[in-house]
Design a protein around this motif. Structure first.
Motif, PDB file in Angstrom:
ATOM      1  N   SER A  77       0.569  -1.455  -0.441  1.00  0.00           N
ATOM      2  CA  SER A  77       0.093   0.004   0.178  1.00  0.00           C
ATOM      3  C   SER A  77       0.347   1.193  -0.046  1.00  0.00           C
ATOM      4  O   SER A  77       2.021   1.046   0.458  1.00  0.00           O
ATOM      5  CB  SER A  77      -0.830   0.019   0.907  1.00  0.00           C
ATOM      6  N   VAL A  78       0.374   2.213   0.423  1.00  0.00           N
ATOM      7  CA  VAL A  78       0.670   3.969  -0.576  1.00  0.00           C
ATOM      8  C   VAL A  78       0.833   4.944   0.620  1.00  0.00           C
ATOM      9  O   VAL A  78      -0.834   5.236   0.529  1.00  0.00           O
ATOM     10  CB  VAL A  78       0.559   4.233  -1.945  1.00  0.00           C
ATOM     11  N   LEU A  79       0.810   5.067   1.250  1.00  0.00           N
ATOM     12  CA  LEU A  79       0.694   6.335   2.514  1.00  0.00           C
ATOM     13  C   LEU A  79       1.622   7.895   1.684  1.00  0.00           C
ATOM     14  O   LEU A  79       2.711   7.621   2.243  1.00  0.00           O
ATOM     15  CB  LEU A  79       1.748   5.744   3.465  1.00  0.00           C
ATOM     16  N   VAL A  80       0.453   8.626   1.950  1.00  0.00           N
ATOM     17  CA  VAL A  80       0.179  10.198   1.193  1.00  0.00           C
ATOM     18  C   VAL A  80       0.433  11.163   2.606  1.00  0.00           C
ATOM     19  O   VAL A  80      -1.128  11.264   2.829  1.00  0.00           O
ATOM     20  CB  VAL A  80      -0.766  10.113   0.030  1.00  0.00           C
ATOM     21  N   PHE A  81       1.678  12.011   2.616  1.00  0.00           N
ATOM     22  CA  PHE A  81       1.415  12.899   3.568  1.00  0.00           C
ATOM     23  C   PHE A  81       0.861  13.826   3.157  1.00  0.00           C
ATOM     24  O   PHE A  81       1.266  15.184   2.676  1.00  0.00           O
ATOM     25  CB  PHE A  81       2.201  13.063   4.228  1.00  0.00           C
ATOM     26  N   ALA A  82      -1.019  15.094   3.479  1.00  0.00           N
ATOM     27  CA  ALA A  82      -0.677  15.820   3.587  1.00  0.00           C
ATOM     28  C   ALA A  82      -0.858  17.137   4.257  1.00  0.00           C
ATOM     29  O   ALA A  82      -1.129  16.226   5.206  1.00  0.00           O
ATOM     30  CB  ALA A  82      -2.145  16.340   2.306  1.00  0.00           C
ATOM     31  N   PRO A  83      -1.321  18.066   4.447  1.00  0.00           N
ATOM     32  CA  PRO A  83      -0.663  19.299   5.013  1.00  0.00           C
ATOM     33  C   PRO A  83      -1.848  19.111   6.589  1.00  0.00           C
ATOM     34  O   PRO A  83      -2.061  19.900   7.479  1.00  0.00           O
ATOM     35  CB  PRO A  83      -0.875  19.944   5.187  1.00  0.00           C
ATOM     36  N   GLY A  84      -3.857  18.957   5.956  1.00  0.00           N
ATOM     37  CA  GLY A  84      -4.517  18.903   6.736  1.00  0.00           C
ATOM     38  C   GLY A  84      -5.838  18.647   5.639  1.00  0.00           C
ATOM     39  O   GLY A  84      -5.855  18.084   4.679  1.00  0.00           O
ATOM     40  N   ASP A 119       5.486  12.230   0.334  1.00  0.00           N
ATOM     41  CA  ASP A 119       5.544  13.299   1.422  1.00  0.00           C
ATOM     42  C   ASP A 119       4.932  14.490   0.359  1.00  0.00           C
ATOM     43  O   ASP A 119       6.025  15.415  -0.550  1.00  0.00           O
ATOM     44  CB  ASP A 119       6.972  13.368   1.905  1.00  0.00           C
ATOM     45  N   SER A 120       4.244  14.845   0.572  1.00  0.00           N
ATOM     46  CA  SER A 120       4.068  16.314   0.152  1.00  0.00           C
ATOM     47  C   SER A 120       5.152  17.648   0.718  1.00  0.00           C
ATOM     48  O   SER A 120       4.814  18.496  -0.104  1.00  0.00           O
ATOM     49  CB  SER A 120       2.604  17.338   0.431  1.00  0.00           C
ATOM     50  N   ALA A 121       5.628  16.805   1.808  1.00  0.00           N
ATOM     51  CA  ALA A 121       7.243  17.947   2.294  1.00  0.00           C
ATOM     52  C   ALA A 121       6.174  19.243   3.049  1.00  0.00           C
ATOM     53  O   ALA A 121       6.880  20.368   2.779  1.00  0.00           O
ATOM     54  CB  ALA A 121       7.631  18.317   1.175  1.00  0.00           C
ATOM     55  N   LEU A 122       4.637  19.343   2.915  1.00  0.00           N
ATOM     56  CA  LEU A 122       3.967  20.648   3.555  1.00  0.00           C
ATOM     57  C   LEU A 122       3.662  20.136   4.911  1.00  0.00           C
ATOM     58  O   LEU A 122       3.847  18.782   5.233  1.00  0.00           O
ATOM     59  CB  LEU A 122       2.729  20.721   3.183  1.00  0.00           C
ATOM     60  N   SER A 123       3.576  20.988   6.129  1.00  0.00           N
ATOM     61  CA  SER A 123       3.101  20.462   7.115  1.00  0.00           C
ATOM     62  C   SER A 123       2.225  22.327   7.459  1.00  0.00           C
ATOM     63  O   SER A 123       2.676  23.410   6.569  1.00  0.00           O
ATOM     64  CB  SER A 123       4.286  20.896   8.445  1.00  0.00           C
ATOM     65  N   ARG A 124       1.409  21.686   8.500  1.00  0.00           N
ATOM     66  CA  ARG A 124       0.124  22.476   8.954  1.00  0.00           C
ATOM     67  C   ARG A 124       0.295  23.301  10.484  1.00  0.00           C
ATOM     68  O   ARG A 124       0.477  22.426  11.584  1.00  0.00           O
ATOM     69  CB  ARG A 124      -1.084  22.644   8.883  1.00  0.00           C
ATOM     70  N   VAL A 125       1.435  24.305  11.021  1.00  0.00           N
ATOM     71  CA  VAL A 125       1.746  24.559  12.496  1.00  0.00           C
ATOM     72  C   VAL A 125       0.810  25.073  13.048  1.00  0.00           C
ATOM     73  O   VAL A 125       0.845  26.810  12.506  1.00  0.00           O
ATOM     74  CB  VAL A 125       3.415  24.741  11.794  1.00  0.00           C
ATOM     75  N   PRO A 126       0.547  25.249  13.745  1.00  0.00           N
ATOM     76  CA  PRO A 126      -0.065  27.082  14.824  1.00  0.00           C
ATOM     77  C   PRO A 126       1.230  28.396  14.796  1.00  0.00           C
ATOM     78  O   PRO A 126       2.322  27.540  15.227  1.00  0.00           O
ATOM     79  CB  PRO A 126      -0.252  26.351  16.025  1.00  0.00           C
ATOM     80  N   LYS A 127       0.443  28.994  14.142  1.00  0.00           N
ATOM     81  CA  LYS A 127       1.913  30.235  14.634  1.00  0.00           C
ATOM     82  C   LYS A 127       0.848  31.079  14.949  1.00  0.00           C
ATOM     83  O   LYS A 127      -0.372  31.557  14.474  1.00  0.00           O
ATOM     84  CB  LYS A 127       2.440  30.287  12.731  1.00  0.00           C
ATOM     85  N   ARG A 128       1.357  32.114  15.698  1.00  0.00           N
ATOM     86  CA  ARG A 128       0.878  33.194  17.073  1.00  0.00           C
ATOM     87  C   ARG A 128       1.719  34.715  16.155  1.00  0.00           C
ATOM     88  O   ARG A 128       2.506  34.892  16.035  1.00  0.00           O
ATOM     89  CB  ARG A 128       1.744  33.040  18.035  1.00  0.00           C
ATOM     90  N   ASP A 129       0.074  35.199  15.761  1.00  0.00           N
ATOM     91  CA  ASP A 129       0.706  37.008  15.582  1.00  0.00           C
ATOM     92  C   ASP A 129       0.844  37.931  16.441  1.00  0.00           C
ATOM     93  O   ASP A 129      -0.395  38.080  15.927  1.00  0.00           O
ATOM     94  CB  ASP A 129      -0.010  37.238  13.702  1.00  0.00           C
ATOM     95  N   ALA A 130       1.910  37.980  16.973  1.00  0.00           N
ATOM     96  CA  ALA A 130       1.947  39.190  18.070  1.00  0.00           C
ATOM     97  C   ALA A 130       1.420  40.292  17.903  1.00  0.00           C
ATOM     98  O   ALA A 130       0.766  40.928  18.305  1.00  0.00           O
ATOM     99  CB  ALA A 130       3.402  39.523  18.633  1.00  0.00           C
ATOM    100  N   ALA A 131       1.461  40.964  16.965  1.00  0.00           N
ATOM    101  CA  ALA A 131       1.628  42.076  16.416  1.00  0.00           C
ATOM    102  C   ALA A 131      -0.232  42.443  16.085  1.00  0.00           C
ATOM    103  O   ALA A 131      -0.845  43.613  16.572  1.00  0.00           O
ATOM    104  CB  ALA A 131       1.765  42.339  15.066  1.00  0.00           C
ATOM    105  N   ARG A 132      -1.222  41.283  15.484  1.00  0.00           N
ATOM    106  CA  ARG A 132      -2.433  41.480  15.068  1.00  0.00           C
ATOM    107  C   ARG A 132      -3.294  40.980  16.572  1.00  0.00           C
ATOM    108  O   ARG A 132      -4.311  40.110  15.840  1.00  0.00           O
ATOM    109  CB  ARG A 132      -2.238  41.384  13.749  1.00  0.00           C
ATOM    110  N   GLY A 133      -2.271  40.005  17.389  1.00  0.00           N
ATOM    111  CA  GLY A 133      -3.204  38.901  18.309  1.00  0.00           C
ATOM    112  C   GLY A 133      -4.043  38.044  17.785  1.00  0.00           C
ATOM    113  O   GLY A 133      -5.364  37.918  18.281  1.00  0.00           O
ATOM    114  N   MET A 134      -2.943  37.161  17.406  1.00  0.00           N
ATOM    115  CA  MET A 134      -4.025  36.033  16.344  1.00  0.00           C
ATOM    116  C   MET A 134      -3.334  34.788  16.039  1.00  0.00           C
ATOM    117  O   MET A 134      -1.991  35.324  16.170  1.00  0.00           O
ATOM    118  CB  MET A 134      -5.038  36.161  15.036  1.00  0.00           C
ATOM    119  N   THR A 135      -3.443  33.863  17.192  1.00  0.00           N
ATOM    120  CA  THR A 135      -2.999  32.856  16.383  1.00  0.00           C
ATOM    121  C   THR A 135      -3.634  31.780  15.068  1.00  0.00           C
ATOM    122  O   THR A 135      -4.975  31.683  15.330  1.00  0.00           O
ATOM    123  CB  THR A 135      -3.036  31.965  17.898  1.00  0.00           C
ATOM    124  N   GLY A 136      -3.369  31.651  13.892  1.00  0.00           N
ATOM    125  CA  GLY A 136      -3.745  30.478  13.109  1.00  0.00           C
ATOM    126  C   GLY A 136      -2.548  29.374  12.864  1.00  0.00           C
ATOM    127  O   GLY A 136      -1.427  29.700  12.790  1.00  0.00           O
TER     128      GLY A 136
END
Length: 803
Positions: free
Chosen positions: A224-231, A297-314
């Motif tokens: 079988s084949v395993l495929v990695f995608a970020p989300g 492997d798509s070679a992509l990751s989805r990670v949380p990042k906080r934008d301190a200047a705009r006070g948001m995390t995505g």
């Protein structure tokens, strides 16, 4: 039921079994055990039962992802059928008690620690997959290290596939146990695509093509084949493309799927035929997908990042770390030789960071700040953490928690804060549940499960969801009496949780341009593709906001719900203030009603004198000297005096002030009074304001240290300019004849002369007249004598004058 697990049977064929005796010996040392084992060695399967055989009470095992928790518990039950009821599971929405081993997420362990810090009945804790550096795991480790100071009988084991063992050993004082893996050869192929950077549809076509080609290569032998995608969105896109390309089953695997759907992806087909599994990061190290010998492997990751200047995390999609890529590659070699296709170039992979960034440095810390406050260590001070949380993120989190009434001025948890910490929700969502009661449960369940788009529609589909039922059971009686008999609107619930994310649509968008919203926090945002159903709504409450695609771009709304202006005002609270604005050269006063950065109305008024003075002072404090840019130019008396003071500040320091760095509102009391009475801005004597900055008694030496003008041998007086940061005099060369050397000011800074021809054109620039007269002057004299014969060009410039 037998008392002990049969570790010989459970560990048969697992590489970690060769190190089991060393692990057991280390666990008896009284120190934490640090087990480093590559993916696929069987540590998650064998170490928990082996630990249970060594201790009398329960063994708690944490794994960061719910999918992996369920899979690990199911696998151990299958391998130990003689121990019914021995293996339990605790994740959000599911709890089955185990008599010997309890698998759970770190978030569940955190709540256990806060509820009863001594962990009665627990004899050992195994923290698995610590390399993922989840925030909850880091906090659990720090709290457990403190607990061990009181409970030296508590066995603590730390396990990882790519462990920075030396750092953990230094932090914990633990014993290292290293398990070499049985490494099957994995061939690495590179398949870069230009669309990877932006995740374009063409890139996901490319990923699907690579997976289909790889299946054609390994599928005939049953692999079988395993495929990695970020989300989840990308996983669905790849699955749809693959189903049009291959005949075998194509199965998604990510955290939003139901338990049955996850189990289907993890269970091999009865006939052993090939399949394609498209997975998120959950399959990188915690899970084994049976039958896989090939990875794309798509070679992509989805990670949380906080934008301190705009006070948001995505969540931000980016190039995966090298350690992450290696774990994905290792999935192809767990059961035998394999193939890994990476959808990036070898050079791109080499530039990737070695490890993913720890969550504690990148995410919103509101929940974590409340948890450490409840633990008794505000701001995590004194906790043994591998990485310190950013101070600004802690400040922002504490401000939010104080608004909720969850912590006091010293950062300690209040009674309400402890109640919110007990809820399996972000404190802001917990506050909304307290306010509205069970009626808010569908919206909060949708948020907890990561729903996107218009949450009014999503909430409808969550009415009978298990998470909704659970929150309804946890919900207290509503604080808001107006909602005891009706279900609150989704927008109201979101606004109660995130009042800083209430937003109003901005008018005046050009045709074809995206509608822009202004949040009360001051952040600009546009509706994402999933939120286009909210287009045109004047007010929305934003639950999920990600950063724009480029620096300075507006944020992107991923989940929100509409609300009325009245609901927005009730959630945020209307502020009213008198402000001064510059309009056509005069200060005009307005009464402004606002929700944070969103201005609701602006009405011209004539304020009483005290309010007017406060408004003018606020305007000066905001704009400073820029309000008087015309009156402070280099040709004005105020500008020339300010330049002299700046020069002395640079050369001599205190008490000479830096004018432009000084708060002008501190020195402009008479001017504030006049402006508050309606005087034009241009009528202000700015020179008088600058004079008030002169330090006394040093000001008496101003003309000595930085003279405003010099008297030259010709008898003419010339202004000294300090605008460039040094003293400069522009004058005709004849004015300086007889001046032996350049004068000095401020105790040793020579005046620079810009020497001009009789026609006013530059002929030389020097701050060393003595050297100029003895050298370059003769060349200037030879050229100028013929051009200007009526003017003095003496052979000896020190003997003659230009008078």
């Amino acid at each position: 039921m037998p008392h002990r697990f049969s570790c010989e049977a459970i560990g048969a064929g697992l590489p970690v079994s060769a190190a089991l005796s060393r692990y057991v010996e280390a666990s008896g040392s009284g120190r934490p055990v640090i087990l480093s084992a590559p993916p696929g060695t069987g540590k998650t399967t064998l170490i928990p039962p082996a630990t249970a055989n060594e201790v009398p009470g329960t063994v708690v095992v944490t794994i960061p992802r719910r999918v992996a928790v369920r899979a690990a518990a199911r696998r151990l039950r299958e391998l130990a059928p003689e121990m019914p009821g021995a293996v339990g599971i605790s994740i959000r929405g599911e709890h089955v008690r185990g008599e010997r081993v309890q698998f759970m997420t770190p978030a569940v362990l955190l709540r256990m620690l806060l509820r009863d810090p001594e962990l009665p009945g627990v004899s050992a804790v195994v923290l698995d997959e610590v390399h993922e550096r989840s925030l909850d795991t880091d906090l659990c480790l720090a709290m457990l290290l403190e607990l061990r100071e009181l409970r030296d009988d508590l066995l603590l084991s730390i396990m990882s596939a790519t462990l920075d063992a030396c750092r953990y050993a230094e932090l914990t004082g633990g014993v290292l146990v290293d398990v070499p893996g049985v490494i099957h050869p994995v061939e690495t192929r590179w398949a870069p695509h230009p669309g990877r950077v932006h995740g374009s549809p063409e890139f996901w076509d490319h990923v699907a093509d690579e997976a289909a080609a790889l299946l054609g290569e390994v599928g005939p032998s049953g692999q079988s084949v395993l495929v990695f995608a970020p989300g989840a969105r990308e996983i669905d896109a790849v699955c749809a493309r693959l189903r049009a390309r291959v005949a075998c089953p194509v199965l998604p695997l990510h955290g939003r799927l139901s338990s049955a759907e996850q189990d289907e992806a993890l269970r091999p087909r009865p006939d052993g035929s090939p399949r394609v599994v498209v997975a998120s990061a959950v399959a990188e190290s915690s899970l084994t997908v049976p039958g896989v010998h090939a990875v794309v492997d798509s070679a992509l990751s989805r990670v949380p990042k906080r934008d301190a200047a705009r006070g948001m995390t995505g969540l931000v999609t980016q190039l995966a770390a090298r350690a992450t890529m290696e774990q994905r590659r290792g999935r192809a070699g767990r059961e035998g030789p394999g193939i890994c296709v990476r959808c990036c170039s070898e050079e791109e992979a080499a530039r990737a960071p070695h490890f993913p960034a720890p969550e504690i440095t990148t995410v919103d810390l509101t929940a974590a700040t409340l948890e450490v406050a409840c633990w008794g260590t505000p701001r995590a001070e004194g906790l043994a953490l591998l990485d310190s949380p950013p101070a600004q993120a802690l400040d922002d989190a504490e401000a939010t928690l104080r608004r909720l009434g969850a912590i006091d001025s010293a950062g300690h948890a209040t009674d309400r804060g402890r109640r919110l910490a007990e809820l399996p929700l972000d404190p802001r969502l917990g506050a909304a549940l307290e306010r509205f009661g069970a009626g808010a449960a569908p919206v909060l369940a949708a948020l907890a499960e990561g729903a996107s788009g218009d949450l009014a529609q999503a909430a409808g589909s969550f009415r009978r969801h298990p998470e909704t039922r659970r929150l309804e059971r946890l919900a207290p009686r509503p604080e808001d009496a107006a909602h005891t008999s009706r279900r609150p609107h989704p927008g109201e619930v979101i606004a109660a949780a995130f009042p800083d994310r209430v937003a109003r649509r901005q008018s005046g968008a050009a045709p074809g341009r995206e509608e822009e919203y202004l949040l009360v926090s001051g952040t600009r945002a546009v509706l994402g593709p999933e939120c286009q159903g909210l287009r045109g709504r004047p007010w929305i409450a934003v639950a999920s906001l990600t950063r724009g695609g480029r620096p300075g771009a507006a944020g992107v709304v991923r989940a929100a719900a509409a609300l009325s202006a009245e609901e927005a005002e009730r959630a945020v609270g209307v502020e009213s203030e008198t402000i001064a604005r510059l309009e056509q050269g005069r200060l005009r006063f307005r009464e402004v009603r606002r929700l944070g950065a969103v201005e609701l109305s602006s009405t011209p008024i004539s304020p009483d004198p005290e309010v007017g003075r406060e408004a003018v002072s606020a305007l000066l404090a905001e704009h400073g000297w820029d309000l008087w840019a015309d009156q402070c130019g280099p040709s004005t008396a105020a500008g020339r005096l300010a330049a002299r003071l700046e020069f002395l500040h640079e050369q001599l320091g205190e008490p000479w002030p830096s004018v432009w760095s000084t708060d002008v509102s501190l020195y402009a009391a008479p001017e504030v009074e006049r402006l508050a009475q309606g005087a034009p801005l241009g009528s202000v004597d700015v020179h008088a304001v600058v004079q008030r900055l002169l330090p006394w008694p040093e000001a008496q030496r101003l003309d000595e240290l930085a003279p405003a003008e010099l008297t030259l041998p010709s008898g003419r007086r010339r202004a000294v300019s300090y605008e460039s940061g040094r003293p400069v005099v522009k004058t005709k060369l004849q004015d300086c004849l007889g001046l032996v050397a350049s004068p000095e000011v401020a105790g040793g800074v020579r005046v620079q002369f810009h020497l001009l021809s009789p026609a006013g054109r530059p002929v030389a620039v020097t701050d060393d007249l003595a050297s100029f007269w003895s050298g370059p002057y003769q060349g200037v004299r030879a050229e100028m004598r013929g051009r200007y014969p009526k003017h003095a060009w003496p052979e000896d410039p020190l003997a003659g004058t230009g008078a």
